[in-house]
Write an enzyme that holds these catalytic residues in place. Sequence first.
Site, short mmCIF file in Angstrom:
data_model
loop_
_atom_site.label_atom_id
_atom_site.label_comp_id
_atom_site.label_asym_id
_atom_site.label_seq_id
_atom_site.Cartn_x
_atom_site.Cartn_y
_atom_site.Cartn_z
N HIS A 46 -12.23 -3.28 12.02
CA HIS A 46 -12.19 -4.37 11.05
C HIS A 46 -10.75 -4.71 10.67
O HIS A 46 -10.38 -5.87 10.56
CB HIS A 46 -12.96 -3.96 9.80
CG HIS A 46 -12.64 -2.57 9.34
ND1 HIS A 46 -13.00 -1.45 10.07
CD2 HIS A 46 -11.95 -2.10 8.27
CE1 HIS A 46 -12.57 -0.37 9.46
NE2 HIS A 46 -11.92 -0.73 8.36
N ARG A 47 -9.95 -3.65 10.49
CA ARG A 47 -8.55 -3.86 10.10
C ARG A 47 -7.78 -4.53 11.23
O ARG A 47 -6.93 -5.38 11.01
CB ARG A 47 -7.94 -2.52 9.70
CG ARG A 47 -6.70 -2.65 8.82
CD ARG A 47 -6.33 -1.31 8.19
NE ARG A 47 -7.14 -1.05 7.01
CZ ARG A 47 -7.98 -0.03 6.89
NH1 ARG A 47 -8.18 0.81 7.88
NH2 ARG A 47 -8.66 0.13 5.77
N GLY B 123 -10.93 8.32 5.16
CA GLY B 123 -12.00 7.64 4.42
C GLY B 123 -13.38 7.96 4.95
O GLY B 123 -13.74 9.13 5.15
N TYR B 124 -14.16 6.93 5.19
CA TYR B 124 -15.55 7.09 5.65
C TYR B 124 -15.67 7.22 7.17
O TYR B 124 -16.78 7.24 7.70
CB TYR B 124 -16.39 5.89 5.18
CG TYR B 124 -16.54 5.79 3.69
CD1 TYR B 124 -17.54 6.48 3.01
CD2 TYR B 124 -15.68 4.99 2.95
CE1 TYR B 124 -17.69 6.38 1.63
CE2 TYR B 124 -15.82 4.88 1.56
CZ TYR B 124 -16.82 5.57 0.92
OH TYR B 124 -16.96 5.48 -0.45
N THR C 126 0.84 -1.20 0.00
CA THR C 126 0.00 0.00 0.00
C THR C 126 0.87 1.24 0.00
O THR C 126 2.01 1.23 0.47
CB THR C 126 -0.94 0.03 1.22
OG1 THR C 126 -1.83 1.15 1.10
CG2 THR C 126 -0.16 0.19 2.52
N ASN C 127 0.30 2.33 -0.53
CA ASN C 127 0.92 3.65 -0.42
C ASN C 127 0.16 4.53 0.57
O ASN C 127 0.45 5.71 0.69
CB ASN C 127 0.93 4.33 -1.81
CG ASN C 127 1.88 3.65 -2.77
OD1 ASN C 127 3.06 3.51 -2.48
ND2 ASN C 127 1.38 3.23 -3.92
N ASN C 128 -0.82 3.94 1.26
CA ASN C 128 -1.66 4.69 2.19
C ASN C 128 -1.04 4.65 3.59
O ASN C 128 -1.09 3.63 4.27
CB ASN C 128 -3.06 4.08 2.20
CG ASN C 128 -4.05 4.87 3.03
OD1 ASN C 128 -3.71 5.41 4.08
ND2 ASN C 128 -5.30 4.92 2.58
N HIS D 256 -1.96 5.99 6.32
CA HIS D 256 -2.94 5.77 7.38
C HIS D 256 -3.15 4.27 7.62
O HIS D 256 -3.23 3.82 8.77
CB HIS D 256 -4.28 6.42 7.04
CG HIS D 256 -4.25 7.91 6.98
ND1 HIS D 256 -4.09 8.70 8.09
CD2 HIS D 256 -4.35 8.76 5.93
CE1 HIS D 256 -4.11 9.97 7.73
NE2 HIS D 256 -4.26 10.04 6.42
N ASP E 222 -7.52 -5.19 1.13
CA ASP E 222 -8.57 -4.38 0.53
C ASP E 222 -9.71 -4.28 1.52
O ASP E 222 -10.03 -5.25 2.22
CB ASP E 222 -9.05 -4.97 -0.79
CG ASP E 222 -9.74 -3.92 -1.68
OD1 ASP E 222 -9.56 -2.71 -1.41
OD2 ASP E 222 -10.43 -4.30 -2.64
#
Length: 199
Positions: A177-178, A150-151, A8-10, A12, A69
């Site tokens: 969840h993560r 995000g949300y 990932t490049n995210n 967060h 994902d």
Amino acid sequence: MTRLIFATNNRHKVEEIQAAIGHILEVVSLKDAGIDIDIPEPFDTLEENAREKSRVIHQLTGQDCFGEDTGLETDALDGEPGVKSARYAGEDKDFGANIDKLLGGLGTTKHRSARFRTVISLVWQGRDYLFEGICEGRITTERHGQQGFGYDPVFVPDGSTRTFAEMGMEEKNGYSHRKKAADKLVLFLQQYHQQASKQ
């Protein structure tokens, strides 16, 4: 310490996974690993997209790695935005626009149940393993809070009255969840190391 490349490049997501895993593993982003690519998410399921990310990085590096994902699934919208969560309002991944589209789609309905679902695909010793984490909750009618990404400003997990964006990392990890998916990943690696040490 075991080093795992996170596809990932995210930043967060990297911070969340590292906080969830603790000091058992060192989570390394693509940037930190010197890999400058943006892996597409062309598939219709979280599982296939997560697998694609881990497969690409494993082919590039030959190293153990994992991809992830995550989708937000809203019952009143037949599971939308789901696998298209990051690009719900367009390809530029504008979460302000994504939230606007989500809230607009829900309108004034009282049926606001939703869940975040994360799938982690781990390539370990050349084999692929999947781990899933789910957080049930509901969508608010307006944004609350400045934390997270995000949300997070419109999602309240079951058992709380606050959105993810109103929580610090430690509180969020109590529901996340993560975190649930990462816990399964860690448990797998712990069991693997225990088995290996007995042989």
